[in-house]
Enzyme design. Structure first.
Site, PDB file in Angstrom:
ATOM      1  N   LYS A 118       9.772 -30.441  12.662  1.00  3.78           N
ATOM      2  CA  LYS A 118       8.673 -30.193  11.725  1.00  3.78           C
ATOM      3  C   LYS A 118       9.195 -29.945  10.317  1.00  3.78           C
ATOM      4  CE  LYS A 118       5.510 -28.485  15.166  1.00  3.78           C
ATOM      5  NZ  LYS A 118       4.730 -27.371  15.687  1.00  3.78           N
ATOM      6  N   GLU A 202       4.382 -20.280   7.856  1.00  7.02           N
ATOM      7  CA  GLU A 202       3.301 -20.920   7.111  1.00  7.02           C
ATOM      8  C   GLU A 202       2.143 -19.943   7.008  1.00  7.02           C
ATOM      9  OE1 GLU A 202       1.964 -24.494   9.066  1.00  7.02           O
ATOM     10  OE2 GLU A 202       3.554 -25.707   8.193  1.00  7.02           O
ATOM     11  N   HIS A 237      -4.034 -25.493  23.309  1.00  6.46           N
ATOM     12  CA  HIS A 237      -3.317 -26.647  22.768  1.00  6.46           C
ATOM     13  C   HIS A 237      -3.398 -27.885  23.641  1.00  6.46           C
ATOM     14  CE1 HIS A 237      -1.993 -23.972  19.695  1.00  6.46           C
ATOM     15  NE2 HIS A 237      -1.508 -23.146  20.601  1.00  6.46           N
ATOM     16  N   ARG A 294       4.122 -41.677  18.799  1.00  4.77           N
ATOM     17  CA  ARG A 294       3.833 -42.376  20.055  1.00  4.77           C
ATOM     18  C   ARG A 294       2.386 -42.868  20.042  1.00  4.77           C
ATOM     19  NH1 ARG A 294       3.104 -36.806  20.971  1.00  4.77           N
ATOM     20  NH2 ARG A 294       0.906 -36.414  21.418  1.00  4.77           N
TER      21      ARG A 294
HETATM   22  C1  MV4 Z   1      -1.484 -24.302  12.404  1.00  3.14           C
HETATM   23  C2  MV4 Z   1      -2.709 -23.642  12.572  1.00  3.14           C
HETATM   24  C3  MV4 Z   1      -3.132 -22.811  11.558  1.00  3.14           C
HETATM   25  N1  MV4 Z   1      -2.391 -22.649  10.461  1.00  3.14           N
HETATM   26  N2  MV4 Z   1      -0.781 -24.124  11.278  1.00  3.14           N
HETATM   27  C4  MV4 Z   1      -1.121 -25.921  16.839  1.00  3.14           C
HETATM   28  C5  MV4 Z   1      -0.191 -26.935  17.440  1.00  3.14           C
HETATM   29  C6  MV4 Z   1       0.468 -27.637  16.326  1.00  3.14           C
HETATM   30  N3  MV4 Z   1       0.138 -29.038  16.382  1.00  3.14           N
HETATM   31  C7  MV4 Z   1      -0.020 -26.994  15.077  1.00  3.14           C
HETATM   32  N4  MV4 Z   1      -1.023 -26.045  15.441  1.00  3.14           N
HETATM   33  C8  MV4 Z   1      -1.645 -25.272  14.515  1.00  3.14           C
HETATM   34  N5  MV4 Z   1      -0.994 -25.104  13.348  1.00  3.14           N
HETATM   35  C9  MV4 Z   1      -1.237 -23.309  10.338  1.00  3.14           C
HETATM   36  N6  MV4 Z   1      -0.499 -23.101   9.241  1.00  3.14           N
HETATM   37  C10 MV4 Z   1      -3.413 -23.827  13.751  1.00  3.14           C
HETATM   38  C11 MV4 Z   1      -2.875 -24.635  14.728  1.00  3.14           C
HETATM   39  C12 MV4 Z   1      -3.664 -24.753  15.905  1.00  3.14           C
HETATM   40  C13 MV4 Z   1      -4.170 -25.969  16.306  1.00  3.14           C
HETATM   41  C14 MV4 Z   1      -3.913 -27.138  15.612  1.00  3.14           C
HETATM   42  C15 MV4 Z   1      -4.426 -28.327  16.026  1.00  3.14           C
HETATM   43  C16 MV4 Z   1      -5.212 -28.362  17.167  1.00  3.14           C
HETATM   44  C17 MV4 Z   1      -5.466 -27.236  17.879  1.00  3.14           C
HETATM   45  C18 MV4 Z   1      -4.952 -26.026  17.460  1.00  3.14           C
HETATM   46  C19 MV4 Z   1      -5.245 -24.878  18.186  1.00  3.14           C
HETATM   47  C20 MV4 Z   1      -4.741 -23.701  17.777  1.00  3.14           C
HETATM   48  C21 MV4 Z   1      -3.939 -23.627  16.644  1.00  3.14           C
END
Ligand code: MV4
Length: 501
Positions: A118, A202, A237, A294
Site C-alpha cells: 500500500k 491515515e 471486509h 486481478r
Molecule cells: C479506510 C477506511 C477509513 N479510513 N481507510 C478496509 C479494507 C481496505 N481495503 C481499506 N479499508 C478501509 N480503509 C481510511 N483512511 C475504511 C476502510 C473500510 C472499508 C473500506 C472499503 C470497504 C469496506 C470497508 C469496511 C470497513 C473499513
C-alpha cells in the site's frame, strides 16, 4: 504478439467456469487443475483436459505454482489465467510463469509487486494529482514522531499494514492514550499474516462508501476505465452485495474518479484488468486507497452495464493486442446488482455452513445471470471460500434491478446448507438500501440476526394461516368444491415458505 491456443485456469469453482466459457467462445482450448476435493466439480468436467494437482488443502494444490507450471509444460499450454484469490496476486508466481515461457493472463510481476504494497502504491500514485487520505508517506519507525503526526492529522486515525488487504492488520485509534497498544497489535498482526510488520497511519474516515473503478490497460500504454462499482454492503471486509453504477456519485465525480483510476494504473505501467479502490466520505470527497491487480469477484456487474466481456479483453491484452475499445465508445447502460450466495447462516452470525446441496434450483429469465460452480448433490467443501454462487440481475434502472433480484432470490431454491440469500433479500427490501443512503457500516447499523429469524417465522405463520384456512374451507364446503382455484393460490406461498423453513 503471441496467439493463445490453450489456457490453463489455475482456479476452481465459479470463476474457473466463467473463464473457460469465454475461452471456448474464442475457440481456445481449456485445461482445468483440481484438488482431490474437487474431482466432481463442474469446472473439471467443463474443461477439455483436467489434471489433479494434489490433496484438498490449497497449500497442496491450488497454491502449488510449480505443479501448475509443470502441467502447462506437459500439456502444451500457452497461457495461465489465475482467476481471483490463490496465485492471482502473487508477483513471484507471475514471474515464474513468464520465465517458463508461458503467458500470465494478468499484469506484469512488477505492477503486482508495487500495488501489493500500500505504501509503494501511494508513492507511485503520488506522481499524479490523485486525492489521498492524509497520513504518513512511509512506514512508521519512530513512535514519538508518529504520535506527533497523528495529532496533526487528528483522531480518530487508522493504522494500516502496508502489505495488508481485506482489513487485516487494520486498527482504529480513537485517542493518543490508545496509540501504543493498537500499534503493537497492528504490527504483530501484520508480521504474522504477511511476514512484513510495516505499518503506516491515515486519517480514519468513519462512514465511507466503497467505490471502485474497473480499468483495462494494454501492453502499448493505452488505459481505459469501465466506470464504477459500489461495494459498500460488506461484512467484516467481505463484500456481500455490489452494484454498478453507484447512485452516490454525480457524472462529474465519475469522470474525475475514472481519470484518477487511469493515472493510478499508469503510475505502475499497468496492463490487464485491474480495480482501483476509492472511499467516498460524507462530504462527497473521494480518496484513492489501493489497487487490486486481478479480475474481481464482482466483475459481472461491470460486464452487464457496459456489455464488455472482461475475460475476453484480458486474453486479447495478454496476447499483446492493442485495446480496440476506446473510452469514448463506452457508456453505462442500465443497472446491475450482484449478491454473493455464501454457505453461511446469516441468522447465526454468518457461521459457515457445510453440507450437501439436497435441493438446487437456479433462478432464470430476463436479466438474471447466475455464475456458480456447484450443482445438485454436491458437497460444499470446508477447504475453500464458502461462496456457492453469484446471482446477478440487470434492469433498465436500479429499481428494476432490485425487483428482479427479489424475484430471483425467491426462485432460487437451495436446501442442505444455509445460505446468505435470505439476508440478501432483507437488504434488497431495506428502505436504507433502496434509498441509496448507506455506507460500509450498513450491516452493523441495520442488521441483527433476529431480523431474519423474524422473517422466517412470519413466512411460517403465513403458511400456517393458509393451511388452517384451507382446512376450514374444506371442512365447510366439502371435497368437491373449487379445489382447483385454491391450489392456484397456494403454490407460491407454499414453496417460498417451505424453503425458508
Ligand atoms: C479506510 C477506511 C477509513 N479510513 N481507510 C478496509 C479494507 C481496505 N481495503 C481499506 N479499508 C478501509 N480503509 C481510511 N483512511 C475504511 C476502510 C473500510 C472499508 C473500506 C472499503 C470497504 C469496506 C470497508 C469496511 C470497513 C473499513
Amino acid at each position: 504478439m503471441r496467439s493463445i491456443k490453450k489456457i490453463l485456469v489455475a482456479n476452481r469453482g465459479e470463476i474457473a467456469l466463467r473463464i473457460m466459457r469465454t475461452a471456448r467462445e474464442m475457440n481456445i482450448a481449456t485445461v482445468a487443475v483440481f484438488s482431490e476435493a474437487d474431482r466432481k466439480s463442474p469446472h473439471v468436467r467443463y474443461a477439455d483436459e483436467a489434471v489433479c494437482i494434489g490433496p484438498a488443502p490449497s497449500s497442496e494444490s491450488y497454491l502449488r505454482g510449480d505443479k501448475i507450471i509443470q502441467v502447462c509444460k506437459d500439456l502444451n499450454v500457452d497461457a495461465i489465467h489465475p482467476g481471483y484469490g490463490f496465485l492471482s496476486e502473487n508477483a513471484g508466481f507471475a514471474k515464474m510463469v513468464q520465465e517458463a515461457g508461458l503467458i500470465f493472463i494478468g499484469p506484469s510481476p512488477e505492477a503486482i509487486e508495487i500495488m501489493g504494497s500500500k505504501l509503494a502504491a501511494k508513492q507511485a500514485a503520488g506522481q499524479y494529482n490523485i486525492p489521498m487520505v492524509p497520513g504518513t508517506e512511509t512506514a512508521i519507525t519512530d513512535r514519538t514522531e508518529a504520535k506527533t503526526r497523528a495529532r496533526e492529522i487528528g483522531y480518530p486515525i487508522l493504522i494500516k499494514a502496508s502489505a495488508g488487504g481485506g482489513g487485516k492488520g487494520m486498527r482504529v485509534v480513537n485517542n493518543e492514550a490508545d496509540f501504543d497498544e493498537q500499534m503493537d497489535r497492528a504490527v504483530s498482526e501484520a508480521q504474522t499474516s504477511f511476514g512484513d510488520g510495516s505499518v503506516f497511519i491515515e486519517k480514519y474516515i468513519t462512514s465511507p462508501k466503497h467505490i471502485e473503478i474497473q480499468v483495462l490497460g494494454d501492453q502499448h500504454g493505452n488505459i481505459i476505465h469501465l466506470f464504477e462499482r459500489e461495494c459498500s454492503i460488506q461484512r467484516r471486509h467481505q463484500k456481500v452485495i455490489e452494484e454498478a453504477p453507484s447512485i452516490s456519485i454525480s457524472n462529474e465525480v465519475r469522470v474525475e474518479m475514472g481519470r484518477c483510476a487511469i493515472d493510478v494504473a499508469r503510475s505502475c505501467g499497468y496492463y490487464g484488468a485491474g480495480t482501483v479502490e476509492f472511499i467516498l466520505d460524507e462530504q462527497g470527497n473521494f480518496y484513492f486507497l489501493e489497487m487490486n491487480t486481478r479480475l474481481q469477484v464482482e466483475h459481472p456487474v461491470t460486464e452487464q452495464i457496459t456489455g464488455v466481456d472482461l475475460v475476453k479483453q484480458m486474453i486479447f491484452i495478454a496476447e499483446g493486442k492493442p485495446l480496440t475499445l476506446k473510452q469514448t465508445d463506452l457508456s453505462i447502460k442500465g443497472h446491475a446488482i450482484e449478491v454473493r450466495v455464501y454457505a453461511e447462516d446469516a441468522a447465526n452470525h454468518f457461521l459457515p455452513d457445510v453440507g450437501t446441496l439436497h435441493t438446487y434450483v437456479k433462478p432464470a429469465g430476463n436479466g438474471v445471470r447466475v455464475d456458480d460452480g456447484f450443482e445438485l448433490g454436491m458437497d460444499i467443501p470446508i477447504y475453500y471460500d464458502p461462496m456457492i454462487a453469484k446471482l446477478i440481475t440487470y434492469g433498465a434502472d436500479r429499481n428494476e434491478a432490485i425487483q428482479k433480484m427479489i424475484r430471483a432470490i425467491d426462485e432460487y431454491q437451495i436446501s442442505g446448507v444455509q445460505t446468505t440469500l435470505p439476508f440478501c433479500k432483507f437488504v434488497m427490501k431495506h428502505p436504507v438500501f433502496v434509498s441509496g443512503n448507506f455506507d460500509t457500516n450498513f450491516v452493523s447499523n441495520h442488521f441483527q440476526p433476529g431480523m431474519l429469524v423474524g422473517e422466517i417465522r412470519e413466512d411460517a405463520s403465513k403458511l400456517a394461516a393458509i393451511i388452517t384456512a384451507q382446512l376450514m374451507q374444506k371442512a365447510d364446503s366439502g371435497a368437491e368444491k373449487s379445489a382447483g382455484l385454491e391450489n392456484k393460490k397456494a403454490p407460491g406461498w407454499k414453496r417460498r415458505s417451505l424453503r425458508n423453513l
